[in-house]
Scaffold this active site. Structure first.
Site, PDB file in Angstrom:
ATOM      1  N   LYS A 184      53.084  -1.833  22.068  1.00  0.00           N
ATOM      2  CA  LYS A 184      52.773  -1.374  20.713  1.00  0.00           C
ATOM      3  C   LYS A 184      51.269  -1.472  20.420  1.00  0.00           C
ATOM      4  O   LYS A 184      50.523  -2.077  21.179  1.00  0.00           O
ATOM      5  CB  LYS A 184      53.586  -2.182  19.699  1.00  0.00           C
TER       6      LYS A 184
HETATM    7  C1  PLP Z   1      59.702  -1.186  20.188  1.00  0.00           C
HETATM    8  C2  PLP Z   1      60.702  -0.681  19.227  1.00  0.00           C
HETATM    9  C3  PLP Z   1      61.727  -1.504  18.740  1.00  0.00           C
HETATM   10  C4  PLP Z   1      61.978  -2.879  19.233  1.00  0.00           C
HETATM   11  O1  PLP Z   1      60.895  -3.760  19.165  1.00  0.00           O
HETATM   12  P1  PLP Z   1      60.996  -5.122  19.964  1.00  0.00           P
HETATM   13  O2  PLP Z   1      59.856  -5.933  19.453  1.00  0.00           O
HETATM   14  O3  PLP Z   1      60.862  -4.771  21.421  1.00  0.00           O
HETATM   15  O4  PLP Z   1      62.319  -5.736  19.675  1.00  0.00           O
HETATM   16  C5  PLP Z   1      62.586  -0.985  17.800  1.00  0.00           C
HETATM   17  N1  PLP Z   1      62.470   0.271  17.346  1.00  0.00           N
HETATM   18  C6  PLP Z   1      61.498   1.090  17.785  1.00  0.00           C
HETATM   19  C7  PLP Z   1      61.389   2.463  17.209  1.00  0.00           C
HETATM   20  C8  PLP Z   1      60.600   0.647  18.754  1.00  0.00           C
HETATM   21  O5  PLP Z   1      59.653   1.475  19.208  1.00  0.00           O
END
Ligand code: PLP
Length: 376
Positions: A184
């Protein structure tokens, strides 16, 4: 001679952060502690003073959000099938029913008109996703939720640094869940945060985060709900703290690179580009749709052979076995299915060079021009 491998994303961690993590490791306190409190404080300041609690993942944050929104057995939650499967799974794990509606062709985000039409007496919440960091229309979203008295759980996992109407996503709205996963825009290696409405809700979040345990000054304790284990470590919080000062610069650089893609992209290849949004998106990803008839696996293999990593975010989740077993079928959400079949994520991360964008565009032309790469 051959160029180094170009991944589709890579975190930028500076030396000061690496040194700060080493200090945490030496400090003797490596689980949740002062760094977690500092991270929450800094995030709260960014999000207009709203209460923020950090967690070991955004998935965990959304599970807690489901509980805070009162989603339970038989409750419906409206969402998009074009997301990471966590979005649907957290609804199922709460005992709720995911109600998918199709996306908009241009933004690839949930179609709010279809969402409004899908509201029933059992609808408890709506869960929008800002795919690639392009925000869902927050004015329409929040007005819709207010009109129908339903909760909003923003799966803003990809939205760190994105804006709506000049306001940072997270600084307004109902429950907002943001991810700090390694891929992210801002990372804590793994982790996430939940932005909450008030102190009482933040306290409930804390209980859900750690076994529902309340501790008293005299050393005694009590448990008032069956909480989980979702706390973030100080090691992870320290990484996140080292990232926050770079957020604006990361976003600006992502925007520049996205603009470069728009400039250099070979339009004759027949790919569908994302909408040009240089105001509100955080450009978490630059995603194009391959032309109908191009086998995605062959394209990915061709790019990989050229030393370029390609991601897939995401196939439409209602076609996964788990969701088919719940009765979902091909043909229900044609736009999400078309995008889910053909979407690819091109390399985009702050440390990338302009020349890397040229390299990707040239490789795409070479790979997509080879007739043998076309599926019959
Ligand atoms: C990355 C992501 C998640 C999950 O995030 P985590 O921190 O890995 O649990 C959920 N929804 C979307 C749209 C994502 O891109």
């Amino acid at each position: 001679m051959s160029l180094p491998y170009l991944p589709f994303t890579r975190p930028s961690i500076d030396e000061a952060t690496i040194a700060a993590v080493a200090d945490v490791l030496r400090s003797g306190w490596i689980t949740s502690g002062p760094k977690v409190r500092e991270f929450e404080q800094k995030l709260s300041e960014m999000f207009a003073g709203r209460p923020v609690r950090v967690l070991n993942s955004a998935t965990g944050g959304m599970e807690i959000a489901m509980a805070l929104a009162g989603v339970g057995p038989g409750d419906e939650v409206i969402t998009t099938p074009l997301s990471w499967v966590a979005t649907g799974n957290v609804i199922l794990r709460a005992g709720g029913r995911p109600v998918f509606v199709d996306i908009e062709a241009d933004t690839r985000n949930i179609d709010l008109s279809l969402a409004e039409a899908a509201i029933t007496k059992r609808t408890r919440a709506i869960m929008p996703v800002d795919l690639a960091g392009l925000p869902v229309d927050r004015d329409r979203l929040n007005a819709l939720a207010k009109r129908h008295k339903i909760r909003v759980v923003e799966d803003a996992a990809q939205s760190m640094g994105a804006h709506w109407g000049g306001r940072l996503i997270g600084s307004f709205g109902d429950l907002v869940s943001i991810s700090f996963h390694a891929n992210k825009n801002i990372t804590s290696s793994e982790g996430g945060c939940l932005v909450l409405n008030d102190a009482a809700e933040a306290r409930q979040c804390e209980l859900h985060r750690l076994q529902g345990v309340e501790r008293f000054a005299d050393g005694n304790m009590d448990a008032t709900l069956a909480g989980g284990k979702y706390n973030l470590t100080d090691i992870a919080a320290c990484i996140g703290l080292g990232q926050l000062p770079h957020m604006q610069q990361f976003t600006a650089r992502r925007r520049q690179l996205a603009m470069r893609y728009f400039e250099l992209f070979d339009r004759s290849l027949g790919c569908t580009l994302p909408v040009v949004d240089l105001q509100q998106s955080n450009w978490h990803m630059f995603q194009v749709l391959l032309p109908e008839g191009v086998a995605r696996g062959d394209f990915i293999a061709g790019m990989h052979a050229a030393g370029i990593g390609i991601g897939v975010h995401y196939p439409a989740m209602h076609l996964f076995t788990l969701y088919r077993e719940l009765g979902f079928r091909e043909g229900q959400f044609p736009l999400a299915e078309r995008v889910g079949r053909s979407i690819v994520t091109l390399p985009l991360f702050p440390a990338m060079q302009d020349s890397d964008v040229e390299r990707v565009c040239k490789a795409m032309t070479a790979v997509l021009r080879v007739p043998a790469r076309r599926a019959v």
